[in-house]
Design a protein around this motif. Structure first.
Motif, PDB file in Angstrom:
ATOM      1  N   ARG A 223      53.098  18.059 -10.759  1.00 27.97           N
ATOM      2  CA  ARG A 223      53.078  19.473 -10.405  1.00 27.97           C
ATOM      3  C   ARG A 223      53.196  19.695  -8.909  1.00 27.97           C
ATOM      4  NH1 ARG A 223      48.435  22.151 -14.370  1.00 27.97           N
ATOM      5  NH2 ARG A 223      49.424  21.566 -16.360  1.00 27.97           N
ATOM      6  N   GLU A 224      52.654  18.777  -8.126  1.00 33.85           N
ATOM      7  CA  GLU A 224      52.736  18.923  -6.669  1.00 33.85           C
ATOM      8  C   GLU A 224      54.183  18.830  -6.199  1.00 33.85           C
ATOM      9  OE1 GLU A 224      50.956  16.880  -2.566  1.00 33.85           O
ATOM     10  OE2 GLU A 224      50.237  16.226  -4.541  1.00 33.85           O
ATOM     11  N   GLY A 227      56.043  21.954  -7.346  1.00 35.50           N
ATOM     12  CA  GLY A 227      55.643  23.069  -6.504  1.00 35.50           C
ATOM     13  C   GLY A 227      56.268  23.008  -5.121  1.00 35.50           C
ATOM     14  N   ASP A 231      58.675  25.870  -3.598  1.00 41.06           N
ATOM     15  CA  ASP A 231      58.341  26.478  -2.312  1.00 41.06           C
ATOM     16  C   ASP A 231      59.507  26.379  -1.326  1.00 41.06           C
ATOM     17  OD1 ASP A 231      56.307  27.611  -0.415  1.00 41.06           O
ATOM     18  OD2 ASP A 231      56.675  25.709   0.613  1.00 41.06           O
ATOM     19  N   THR A 269      61.017  26.377 -14.467  1.00 39.92           N
ATOM     20  CA  THR A 269      59.652  26.507 -13.960  1.00 39.92           C
ATOM     21  C   THR A 269      58.982  27.818 -14.350  1.00 39.92           C
ATOM     22  OG1 THR A 269      60.425  27.468 -11.868  1.00 39.92           O
ATOM     23  CG2 THR A 269      60.188  25.049 -11.972  1.00 39.92           C
TER      24      THR A 269
END
Length: 342
Positions: A223-224, A227, A231, A269
């Motif tokens: 998930r990091e 993300g 971003d 996503t």
């Protein structure tokens, strides 16, 4: 015009999509004519955008409705295998392993309809990730992003070795950004410091790189990483499109490629702001087409601006993108670009 997806095979796929959308106008016959010319082309390239792999992808997509083309898919695979210098210990340059001409694109062409098992191509691509000294470029078209996207989108069951290699490659790619005015940018070439006017497009730069990182994050359940990719896209997409220094409406360097990146990552996503950016950029494509009287322009090898019908830089790619975003053609073909299907 060549046989590959950037040439006649891409035109055939566009006409097939227009016919499937029900617009009439002789598109069925035009598609068959272009496909026949692509099949009869005497050139011997093997890549997605220079040879048999691109033709193979188009045939596989078209054969879903026109079954008589199915045997030619296997024939293309045989020709690629015969011409593939896959036993080389190290690739001599990115054209050997990249998405447009090399192993990554060939692997994507074989996985255009979905994931499949490991093979010699995936083994060679894993070797590229493990020997990152070979990788001097970061982008989707010619570099590390294309290799990561190819593996993440095509390998069905990820072995531990594959997971580790994708993870390490993605970590290296994620760490290679340079921040300018709050935007995360990736240089086209390793070690390049000057990014003030660098193009951020599907082929190189933030959109293509972030898409590859998103696919890796999802396959690894990281998930990091996912993300981080989202971003990076949001930071760029919140600015005017002129910030990205795009050229024209095409997929490779232009607005359509960026819109498709945002649309596919949004679908994967569920981030609504990404979808809104994709919609805005699609309207910008339509506005630009109206301004140019529906001509798509690209730069040729002499750097001259010319009208183009190609899938990567011209009208066939823009038409396929618009039909797909409108829901009139399915998005399986997007895997040829290292993007997840819509």
């Amino acid at each position: 015009m060549t046989r590959d997806l950037g040439g006649r095979a891409g035109l055939a796929l566009m006409f097939h999509a227009l016919d499937q959308a029900g617009d009439g106008g002789g598109f069925f016959d035009a598609g068959r004519r272009e496909l026949t010319l692509a099949i009869e082309d005497p050139s011997h390239g093997v890549g997605m955008f220079d040879g048999y792999a691109g033709l193979r992808a188009a045939l596989a997509l078209i054969a879903r409705r026109e079954r008589e083309y199915a045997p030619l898919v296997d024939a293309c695979d045989v020709r690629v295998e015969r011409r593939l210098p896959i036993d080389a210990q190290e690739p001599g340059g990115p054209e050997v392993f990249d998405l447009t001409h090399g192993w990554a694109g060939i692997r994507l062409s074989r996985g255009v309809l979905g994931t499949y098992g490991a093979d010699r191509l995936s083994e060679r691509l894993l070797g590229v990730l493990e020997g990152q000294r070979w990788l001097q470029t970061y982008g989707m078209a010619h570099g590390l992003a294309g290799v990561i996207a190819s593996l993440a989108l095509t390998v069905g069951q990820l072995s531990e070795v594959t997971r580790v290699s994708i993870s390490s490659g993605a970590a290296a790619l994620a760490a290679s950004f340079v921040e300018r005015d709050g935007i995360r940018l990736w240089p086209p070439v390793r070690g390049q410091a000057q990014l003030s006017a660098h193009r951020s497009a599907w082929c190189c730069g933030t959109p293509g790189v972030a898409a590859a990182l998103a696919w890796a994050g999802q396959r690894l359940d990281d998930r990091e990483l996912t993300g981080f990719a989202v971003d990076a896209l949001l930071r760029l997409g919140r600015r005017p499109s002129s910030t990205a220094h795009l050229f024209g409406t095409g997929i490779c360097h232009g607005l359509m490629g960026s819109a498709l990146v945002y649309a596919t990552v949004a679908r994967a996503t569920g981030v609504e702001e990404l979808a809104a950016i994709a919609k805005r950029q699609t309207y910008e494509v339509l506005s630009e087409l109206e301004f140019t009287h529906y001509e798509c322009y690209a730069r040729n090898t002499q750097r001259e601006i010319v009208s183009s019908a190609g899938l990567l830089d011209g009208s066939s790619g823009v038409a396929l993108g618009l039909l797909t975003l409108a829901g009139d053609f399915d998005g399986a073909w997007l895997r040829c670009l290292g993007l997840a299907a819509l």
